[in-house]
Design a protein around this motif. Structure first.
Motif, PDB file in Angstrom:
ATOM      1  N   LEU A  40      -3.613 -39.917  50.265  1.00 49.64           N
ATOM      2  CA  LEU A  40      -2.479 -39.856  51.848  1.00 49.64           C
ATOM      3  C   LEU A  40      -1.229 -40.421  51.597  1.00 49.64           C
ATOM      4  O   LEU A  40      -0.801 -41.299  50.796  1.00 49.64           O
ATOM      5  CB  LEU A  40      -3.316 -40.814  52.291  1.00 49.64           C
ATOM      6  CG  LEU A  40      -2.693 -40.670  53.625  1.00 49.64           C
ATOM      7  CD1 LEU A  40      -2.978 -39.751  54.754  1.00 49.64           C
ATOM      8  CD2 LEU A  40      -3.264 -42.104  55.067  1.00 49.64           C
ATOM      9  N   LEU A  41      -0.188 -39.388  52.094  1.00 48.91           N
ATOM     10  CA  LEU A  41       1.058 -39.010  52.623  1.00 48.91           C
ATOM     11  C   LEU A  41       1.042 -38.967  54.250  1.00 48.91           C
ATOM     12  O   LEU A  41       0.742 -38.049  54.639  1.00 48.91           O
ATOM     13  CB  LEU A  41       1.691 -38.529  51.701  1.00 48.91           C
ATOM     14  CG  LEU A  41       1.706 -38.584  50.469  1.00 48.91           C
ATOM     15  CD1 LEU A  41       2.520 -37.283  49.541  1.00 48.91           C
ATOM     16  CD2 LEU A  41       2.114 -39.700  49.514  1.00 48.91           C
ATOM     17  N   LEU A  42       1.148 -39.775  54.886  1.00 53.09           N
ATOM     18  CA  LEU A  42       1.765 -39.381  56.117  1.00 53.09           C
ATOM     19  C   LEU A  42       3.532 -38.673  57.039  1.00 53.09           C
ATOM     20  O   LEU A  42       4.605 -39.233  56.462  1.00 53.09           O
ATOM     21  CB  LEU A  42       1.917 -40.604  57.599  1.00 53.09           C
ATOM     22  CG  LEU A  42       1.120 -41.373  56.735  1.00 53.09           C
ATOM     23  CD1 LEU A  42      -0.027 -42.988  58.004  1.00 53.09           C
ATOM     24  CD2 LEU A  42      -0.883 -40.477  57.492  1.00 53.09           C
ATOM     25  N   ASN A  43       2.973 -37.537  58.033  1.00 53.03           N
ATOM     26  CA  ASN A  43       4.120 -37.232  58.432  1.00 53.03           C
ATOM     27  C   ASN A  43       4.065 -37.835  59.891  1.00 53.03           C
ATOM     28  O   ASN A  43       3.119 -37.399  60.195  1.00 53.03           O
ATOM     29  CB  ASN A  43       4.383 -35.327  57.972  1.00 53.03           C
ATOM     30  CG  ASN A  43       5.067 -35.214  59.067  1.00 53.03           C
ATOM     31  OD1 ASN A  43       6.012 -35.165  58.884  1.00 53.03           O
ATOM     32  ND2 ASN A  43       5.335 -33.576  59.133  1.00 53.03           N
ATOM     33  N   VAL A  44       5.210 -38.107  59.924  1.00 53.85           N
ATOM     34  CA  VAL A  44       4.875 -39.095  61.687  1.00 53.85           C
ATOM     35  C   VAL A  44       5.750 -37.596  62.218  1.00 53.85           C
ATOM     36  O   VAL A  44       7.227 -37.490  61.750  1.00 53.85           O
ATOM     37  CB  VAL A  44       5.574 -40.036  61.572  1.00 53.85           C
ATOM     38  CG1 VAL A  44       5.520 -40.437  62.942  1.00 53.85           C
ATOM     39  CG2 VAL A  44       4.672 -41.395  60.927  1.00 53.85           C
ATOM     40  N   VAL A  45       4.854 -36.522  63.476  1.00 49.63           N
ATOM     41  CA  VAL A  45       5.345 -36.015  63.579  1.00 49.63           C
ATOM     42  C   VAL A  45       5.435 -36.738  65.507  1.00 49.63           C
ATOM     43  O   VAL A  45       4.885 -36.187  66.500  1.00 49.63           O
ATOM     44  CB  VAL A  45       4.906 -34.953  64.060  1.00 49.63           C
ATOM     45  CG1 VAL A  45       5.816 -33.307  64.585  1.00 49.63           C
ATOM     46  CG2 VAL A  45       4.727 -34.397  62.389  1.00 49.63           C
ATOM     47  N   THR A  46       6.620 -37.066  65.860  1.00 53.95           N
ATOM     48  CA  THR A  46       7.133 -37.699  66.905  1.00 53.95           C
ATOM     49  C   THR A  46       6.763 -36.574  68.429  1.00 53.95           C
ATOM     50  O   THR A  46       5.775 -36.774  69.179  1.00 53.95           O
ATOM     51  CB  THR A  46       8.481 -37.658  67.853  1.00 53.95           C
ATOM     52  OG1 THR A  46       9.065 -38.883  66.623  1.00 53.95           O
ATOM     53  CG2 THR A  46       8.659 -38.351  69.075  1.00 53.95           C
ATOM     54  N   GLY A  47       7.298 -34.924  68.331  1.00 55.31           N
ATOM     55  CA  GLY A  47       6.714 -34.239  69.749  1.00 55.31           C
ATOM     56  C   GLY A  47       7.978 -34.015  70.200  1.00 55.31           C
ATOM     57  O   GLY A  47       8.055 -34.837  71.167  1.00 55.31           O
ATOM     58  N   GLY A  48       8.554 -32.441  69.868  1.00 56.35           N
ATOM     59  CA  GLY A  48       9.236 -32.248  70.659  1.00 56.35           C
ATOM     60  C   GLY A  48       9.014 -31.292  71.823  1.00 56.35           C
ATOM     61  O   GLY A  48       9.977 -30.469  72.567  1.00 56.35           O
ATOM     62  N   GLU A  49       7.846 -30.968  72.240  1.00 55.08           N
ATOM     63  CA  GLU A  49       7.426 -30.627  73.359  1.00 55.08           C
ATOM     64  C   GLU A  49       6.414 -31.299  74.190  1.00 55.08           C
ATOM     65  O   GLU A  49       5.533 -31.136  74.221  1.00 55.08           O
ATOM     66  CB  GLU A  49       6.650 -29.134  72.189  1.00 55.08           C
ATOM     67  CG  GLU A  49       6.835 -28.678  71.057  1.00 55.08           C
ATOM     68  CD  GLU A  49       8.321 -28.131  71.320  1.00 55.08           C
ATOM     69  OE1 GLU A  49       9.462 -27.717  72.604  1.00 55.08           O
ATOM     70  OE2 GLU A  49       9.439 -27.877  70.332  1.00 55.08           O
ATOM     71  N   SER A  50       7.539 -31.029  75.333  1.00 55.10           N
ATOM     72  CA  SER A  50       6.590 -31.816  76.539  1.00 55.10           C
ATOM     73  C   SER A  50       5.571 -31.549  77.127  1.00 55.10           C
ATOM     74  O   SER A  50       4.883 -31.975  77.530  1.00 55.10           O
ATOM     75  CB  SER A  50       7.922 -31.997  77.331  1.00 55.10           C
ATOM     76  OG  SER A  50       8.666 -33.183  77.266  1.00 55.10           O
ATOM     77  N   HIS A  51       5.709 -29.566  76.938  1.00 50.74           N
ATOM     78  CA  HIS A  51       4.777 -29.386  77.756  1.00 50.74           C
ATOM     79  C   HIS A  51       3.383 -29.162  77.026  1.00 50.74           C
ATOM     80  O   HIS A  51       2.199 -30.035  77.520  1.00 50.74           O
ATOM     81  CB  HIS A  51       4.855 -27.531  78.160  1.00 50.74           C
ATOM     82  CG  HIS A  51       5.167 -27.011  76.488  1.00 50.74           C
ATOM     83  ND1 HIS A  51       6.005 -26.803  76.130  1.00 50.74           N
ATOM     84  CD2 HIS A  51       4.310 -26.436  76.053  1.00 50.74           C
ATOM     85  CE1 HIS A  51       5.992 -26.106  75.265  1.00 50.74           C
ATOM     86  NE2 HIS A  51       5.003 -25.727  75.377  1.00 50.74           N
ATOM     87  N   GLU A  52       3.463 -29.326  75.286  1.00 53.83           N
ATOM     88  CA  GLU A  52       1.998 -29.390  75.033  1.00 53.83           C
ATOM     89  C   GLU A  52       2.113 -31.221  74.504  1.00 53.83           C
ATOM     90  O   GLU A  52       0.805 -31.575  75.001  1.00 53.83           O
ATOM     91  CB  GLU A  52       2.581 -28.591  73.436  1.00 53.83           C
ATOM     92  CG  GLU A  52       1.471 -28.719  72.388  1.00 53.83           C
ATOM     93  CD  GLU A  52       1.477 -28.217  71.031  1.00 53.83           C
ATOM     94  OE1 GLU A  52       1.078 -28.517  70.213  1.00 53.83           O
ATOM     95  OE2 GLU A  52       3.053 -28.841  70.424  1.00 53.83           O
ATOM     96  N   GLN A  53       2.924 -31.607  74.669  1.00 50.85           N
ATOM     97  CA  GLN A  53       2.343 -33.932  74.960  1.00 50.85           C
ATOM     98  C   GLN A  53       1.566 -33.837  75.965  1.00 50.85           C
ATOM     99  O   GLN A  53       0.323 -34.861  76.027  1.00 50.85           O
ATOM    100  CB  GLN A  53       3.663 -34.185  74.973  1.00 50.85           C
ATOM    101  CG  GLN A  53       4.527 -33.794  73.173  1.00 50.85           C
ATOM    102  CD  GLN A  53       3.871 -34.581  72.021  1.00 50.85           C
ATOM    103  OE1 GLN A  53       3.919 -34.163  71.094  1.00 50.85           O
ATOM    104  NE2 GLN A  53       3.215 -35.662  72.356  1.00 50.85           N
TER     105      GLN A  53
END
Length: 380
Positions: free
Chosen positions: A112-125
């Motif tokens: 396992l490797l982890l790609n941390v994605v904060t999220g740049g799209e408020s509407h999708e979040q």
């Protein structure tokens, strides 16, 4: 130094055409050409590990299958390949995520490797129940990684943060090895989080001069914390025996972009809060003209796809040379993809990797001296 190459598992579907969408926009219809079944994704995974890729990135978002579940299943059909699982910290508690990662390591033999994605799209979040704004999402990511990293060392954690709170958190079994954390972001707060917590900083495929500026920026921030990071780049690739054949393939893909789809995707991406996405959009400006933005670097993919929008295009020798150009400025890891992902893995693995091996900048992870023979037919 041996460069590291990762491939991509298209859990949004695959095709001989570009599968567009992402960053808050739905996958285009071409994603239904080859559905992302476990059988097909496992075929890609087995090809990737045979060819010499270390890992495979699996995306996250509403446009694709869940990365945790999918990679857990595909891992059972592969032997060596690692999985760079993209996930968003706001969707799961840090203690549970640390436990999931620990379980994944034990059940896959440390793949396992982890790609941390904060999220740049408020509407999708918000569709997932996350109503924080972008800067607060990054602050939460920092708290999340602080907890997770402490748990992985066996510590008992108490944190009363701005966004996260845990009391007496502890793992019954820590992961062995501890998964490496990959992370990208172009905003000032993203740089601060990367400098403090991550192992590999990822950037999308901007021209080398712009990438060099990013590397210098992150190196400076990391140095303030007494840390040293590795650097990786996310790109597509179109490589063929000749330059003419490679550019003909790029032209064929471009011809498949109907104006309505381009307009719809560009309209969706224009509202992105991600600075990285806006930098991608600026490379092509929504136009089909002038898409070769650096010798051998083509911005056409970004007309219909969010996120990584550029491709290395050329003969195997030309693509290898451009890879070395990126390596010269500090890029050590390359996360690549191509359409279709099964065939393009062989084009790159049999065409480019042997050239890099001959020059001493890459070696097969298994110790093989050459790439295997092709196992799939290519369309001319």
């Amino acid at each position: 130094m041996s460069l590291t190459f990762h491939w991509f598992l298209p859990t949004n579907g695959d095709s001989r055409h570009v599968v567009g969408g992402g960053h808050g926009t739905p996958a285009t219809a071409s994603g239904r050409d080859r559905p992302p079944t476990v059988a097909y994704l496992s075929q890609i995974g087995r090809a990737a590990e045979d060819l010499g890729f270390v890992g495979a990135l699996t995306p996250t978002g509403a446009w694709c299958e869940d990365a945790w579940l999918t990679t857990a299943m595909v891992s059972q059909h592969t032997e060596r390949l690692k999985f760079l699982v993209a996930f968003r910290p706001g969707f799961v508690s840090p203690t549970l995520a640390a436990q999931m990662a620990s379980t994944f390591q034990r059940q896959t033999g440390g793949r396992l490797l982890l790609n941390v994605v904060t999220g740049g799209e408020s509407h999708e979040q918000r569709a997932y129940g996350d109503f924080l704004d972008k800067d607060d999402r990054y602050r939460r990511t920092g708290e999340f990684l602080e907890v997770v990293r402490a748990l992985w060392t066996g510590e008992s954690v108490d944190l009363k943060g701005e966004h996260l709170r845990v009391e007496d958190a502890k793992l019954a079994r820590v992961p062995d090895p501890v998964p490496e954390v990959y992370f990208g972001g172009s905003s000032p707060i993203a740089g601060e989080i990367a400098a403090k917590y991550v192992d590999v900083y990822l950037t999308w495929g901007e021209p080398p001069a712009q990438v060099a500026e990013k590397i210098a920026w992150i190196k400076g921030l990391a140095a303030k914390h007494g840390r040293t990071l590795r650097f990786g780049i996310r790109l597509h690739v179109i490589t063929r025996d000749t330059s003419e054949a490679a550019w003909a393939e790029a032209d064929r893909l471009l011809e498949g972009f109907d104006p309505e789809t381009v307009d719809a995707v560009q309209s969706g991406l224009a509202r992105s809060e991600s600075e990285g996405q806006q930098r991608m959009l600026a490379l092509h400006g929504g136009s089909r003209d002038g898409l070769e933005i650096h010798p051998g670097l083509w911005a056409g993919i970004g007309l219909v796809r969010g996120g990584a929008g550029t491709a290395l295009v050329g003969s195997h020798t030309e693509v290898a040379a451009l890879i070395k150009e990126y390596a010269a400025i500090g890029i050590e890891e390359f996360v690549l993809s191509g359409y279709p992902h099964l065939e393009e893995a062989y084009w790159f693995g049999e065409g480019v990797l042997p050239l890099l091996a001959a020059e001493g900048v890459w070696e097969h992870p298994s110790g093989k001296t050459s790439a295997p023979s092709a196992q799939v037919p290519f369309a001319g």
